[in-house]
Motif scaffolding. Structure first.
Motif, PDB file in Angstrom:
ATOM      1  N   THR B   3       0.600 -31.836   9.450  1.00 52.74           N
ATOM      2  CA  THR B   3      -0.178 -31.888  10.690  1.00 52.74           C
ATOM      3  C   THR B   3      -1.001 -30.620  10.822  1.00 52.74           C
ATOM      4  N   THR B   5      -3.017 -28.402  13.881  1.00 57.41           N
ATOM      5  CA  THR B   5      -3.155 -28.231  15.330  1.00 57.41           C
ATOM      6  C   THR B   5      -4.212 -27.180  15.648  1.00 57.41           C
ATOM      7  N   GLN B   6      -5.075 -27.528  16.566  1.00 53.56           N
ATOM      8  CA  GLN B   6      -6.034 -26.567  17.110  1.00 53.56           C
ATOM      9  C   GLN B   6      -5.800 -26.556  18.612  1.00 53.56           C
ATOM     10  N   SER B   7      -5.266 -25.470  19.097  1.00 48.92           N
ATOM     11  CA  SER B   7      -4.800 -25.421  20.488  1.00 48.92           C
ATOM     12  C   SER B   7      -5.899 -25.163  21.507  1.00 48.92           C
ATOM     13  N   CYS B  23      -5.951 -22.065  14.447  1.00 46.21           N
ATOM     14  CA  CYS B  23      -5.497 -23.272  13.748  1.00 46.21           C
ATOM     15  C   CYS B  23      -4.106 -23.005  13.194  1.00 46.21           C
ATOM     16  N   THR B  24      -3.213 -23.922  13.420  1.00 46.69           N
ATOM     17  CA  THR B  24      -1.905 -23.863  12.782  1.00 46.69           C
ATOM     18  C   THR B  24      -1.659 -25.189  12.093  1.00 46.69           C
ATOM     19  N   TYR B  25      -0.823 -25.161  11.080  1.00 50.98           N
ATOM     20  CA  TYR B  25      -0.558 -26.377  10.324  1.00 50.98           C
ATOM     21  C   TYR B  25       0.908 -26.412   9.934  1.00 50.98           C
ATOM     22  N   ASP B  26       1.334 -27.576   9.581  1.00 51.63           N
ATOM     23  CA  ASP B  26       2.728 -27.754   9.197  1.00 51.63           C
ATOM     24  C   ASP B  26       2.774 -28.451   7.849  1.00 51.63           C
ATOM     25  N   SER B  74      -0.714 -20.188   9.717  1.00 52.86           N
ATOM     26  CA  SER B  74      -1.809 -19.963  10.650  1.00 52.86           C
ATOM     27  C   SER B  74      -3.086 -19.693   9.861  1.00 52.86           C
ATOM     28  N   GLY B 105      -7.659 -31.205  12.023  1.00 51.51           N
ATOM     29  CA  GLY B 105      -7.200 -30.916  13.369  1.00 51.51           C
ATOM     30  C   GLY B 105      -8.090 -31.618  14.377  1.00 51.51           C
ATOM     31  N   PRO B 106      -7.741 -31.543  15.657  1.00 55.46           N
ATOM     32  CA  PRO B 106      -8.498 -32.249  16.695  1.00 55.46           C
ATOM     33  C   PRO B 106      -9.846 -31.620  17.019  1.00 55.46           C
ATOM     34  N   THR B 108     -12.274 -27.856  17.879  1.00 51.49           N
ATOM     35  CA  THR B 108     -12.563 -26.923  18.976  1.00 51.49           C
ATOM     36  C   THR B 108     -14.065 -26.939  19.211  1.00 51.49           C
TER      37      THR B 108
END
Lengths: 112, 114
Positions: B3, B5-7, B23-26, B74, B105-106, B108
């Motif tokens: 996944t 993620t862009q918060s 950006c973080t990822y898993d 990150s 990611g979604p 920004t």
């Protein structure tokens, strides 16, 4: 070198119809991927083709299908269109051994 | 499953200033690539910068640089001397070396204020 081209750029269809979108990758690129982009779901992976074979597939219903020809050009087909299929469909090509993707301008599909 | 993620759904920056997009990822993989793509209003996706996970050195491309923290998973993008043309949606993306499937990611949305 020409970039990734997609045709048509805009398309309007009605529910229940089917549609075929075309993508020509950059010369020498053998991998072609398709993505659906919507405001609600973001960018979602549809499928990826390499040397005429589907290598990866996303979580889309069977109404979404694709194929790749010997010249690496790819088509995707959506049958029995639904309103929710309205989206920007992006195609991207990749050179083997390099994981960066080069995107086309997209096809904007509107389903009425 | 991997996944990204862009918060920060939206960010803004004054022209000529610096902005950092997160950006973080898993993933459980050790070998992969990370990318930042830019999508301006024209909708054409443009590759901004790429980072190979095995490289410790952070990638830079002119005014764009990344801060890659592998252990923290990150991958932030720093845009220096922001220009009006930098206004766009920015997507962080992950791809394993064994596959060509890219996970985005979604996004920004970056606005640049004159």
């Amino acid at each position: 070198k020409a970039g990734v081209t997609q045709t048509p750029r805009y398309l309007i269809k009605t529910r229940g119809q089917q549609v075929t979108l075309s993508c020509s990758p950059i010369s020498g690129h053998r991998s072609v991927s398709w993505y659906q982009q919507t405001p609600g779901q973001g960018l979602q992976f549809l499928f990826e083709y390499f040397s005429e074979t589907q290598r990866n597939k996303g979580n889309f219903p069977g109404r979404f299908s694709g194929r790749q020809f010997s010249n690496s050009r790819s088509e995707m087909n959506v049958s029995t269109l639904e309103l929710g299929d309205s989206a920007l469909y992006l195609c991207a090509s990749t050179r083997q051994g390099y994981n960066e993707q080069f995107f086309g301008p997209g096809t904007r599909l509107t389903v009425l | 499953a991997q996944t990204v993620t862009q918060s920060q759904p939206e960010m803004s920056v004054q022209e000529a200033e610096t902005v950092t997009l997160s950006c973080t990822y898993d993933t459980s993989e050790s070998d992969y690539y990370l990318f930042w793509y830019k999508q301006p209003p024209s909708r054409q996706m443009i590759l901004v910068i790429r980072q190979e996970a095995y490289k410790q050195q952070n990638a830079t491309e002119n005014r764009f640089s990344v801060n890659f923290q592998k252990a923290a998973k990150s991958f932030s993008l720093k845009i220096s001397d922001s220009q009006l043309g930098d206004a766009a949606m920015y997507f962080c993306a992950y791809v394993e070396t064994s596959y060509d499937k890219v996970i985005f990611g979604p996004g920004t949305s970056l606005s640049v204020i004159p």
